[in-house]
Design an enzyme around this catalytic site. Structure first.
Site: not given
Length: 323
Positions: A131, A111-114
């Site tokens: 991202t 999720v996102c910057t994961g």
């Protein structure tokens, strides 16, 4: 026949973005609630995990209680994002664990910057990924083996799923529920969460005009004017005149500043406006084609399919708030 719930492990770390964790978790929890209300077995066993476990402080100041990193395989491993992901991506024991856990999981997601932590494990090499739009260039620069795409809400490439920023984790989780339990259940979960439209992965994570902005803001006024005059002939002479530039200078500077040709930018803005009219109104598709400057329904259909991957009619049937 009773089936065991699918184990969903959401990996957190210090300074994690809280909604990256809680958004997907609530989707799976709501799926469980709906299954229970129908007398069906619970489809998911979801939990937050972290090294070494215990309290994990999010960047929002809310502490999350996490279980230790599991030794058993996950059905789905989800790596959350947040400011702390860059430190987590340098934690070699954690990176090694992610790599090994991903290898035995049915599917892996970020999720996102994961995506930065998942990329550090090597698990994203050679795959299409996304991202948060502000971090796409950084991700591509740090991990050149990735095929980073800045626009989509989420991307599914084989057993790997990646999503855009923050709330896109909810869209991703709904897509996972749809894959597991079918579209009807995913839509019911979306309704329970008051997510009015279940956004397709290919929908852009930000508006076209926002994507075309640049630090100098040279063409921001032009984009606003274009959006108000889509039915006009928006050829190079018209655009250059509106921008107060020669045609040659306009074409050169526009592409340098926005990364798009004027023709492509016009098409994207027109498709975005058409998409909004398709989902938010009951205006006839033929009329939408005229309003957005496509001229004919067939031209709209071709452009819409080129950008969105579906026809206008199919998009309206799937995502209209009017139905």
């Amino acid at each position: 026949m009773h089936t065991s719930p699918k184990t969903i492990h959401v990996l957190a770390f210090a300074n994690v973005q809280v909604l990256d964790v809680t958004g997907p978790l609530q989707v799976f929890a709501s799926a469980n609630d709906l299954a229970a209300s129908q007398g069906l077995p619970l489809p998911y066993a979801a939990s937050v995990i972290a090294a070494p476990g215990g309290a994990v402080m999010s960047s929002a100041g809310l502490a999350l209680v996490a279980e230790p990193l599991p030794t058993q395989a996950s059905d789905t491993l989800i790596v959350a994002g947040g400011w702390g992901v860059y430190t987590a991506a340098e934690d070699q024991p954690l990176v090694t664990w992610v790599r090994e856990q991903a290898a035995v999981s049915r599917r892996v997601a970020s999720v996102c910057t994961g995506a930065f932590l998942l990329a550090a494990s090597g698990w994203l090499d050679g795959r299409r990924v996304v991202t948060h739009w502000t971090r796409c260039e950084q991700l591509a620069r740090q991990h050149p083996l990735l095929k980073v795409e800045p626009n989509p809400i989420f991307i599914n490439d084989g057993p790997v799923w990646t999503s855009a920023g923050v709330t896109a984790g909810i869209d991703l989780a709904l897509a996972l529920v749809e894959e597991d339990l079918g579209r009807a259940m995913a839509l019911e979960v979306a309704r329970q969460l008051v997510v009015f439209l279940k956004r397709p992965g290919g929908q852009s994570q930000f508006s076209v005009t926002l994507a075309l902005q640049n630090d100098g803001q040279r063409f921001d006024d032009l984009h606003a004017w274009i959006a108000e005059n889509l039915s006009m002939d928006l050829g190079i002479p018209t655009l250059a005149l509106q921008a107060g530039m020669s045609e040659r200078s306009f074409v050169r500077h526009y592409r340098a500043d926005t990364g798009q040709t004027p023709a492509r930018a016009i098409e994207l803005i027109r498709v975005e406006t058409a998409r909004r009219l398709l989902s938010d109104t009951g205006v006839a598709i033929k009329r939408i084609a005229v309003q957005c400057g496509f001229g004919s329904e067939e031209t709209l259909r071709r452009s819409f399919f080129r950008v969105m991957g579906v026809t206008p009619q199919a998009y309206r049937e799937r995502f209209s708030a009017e139905r």
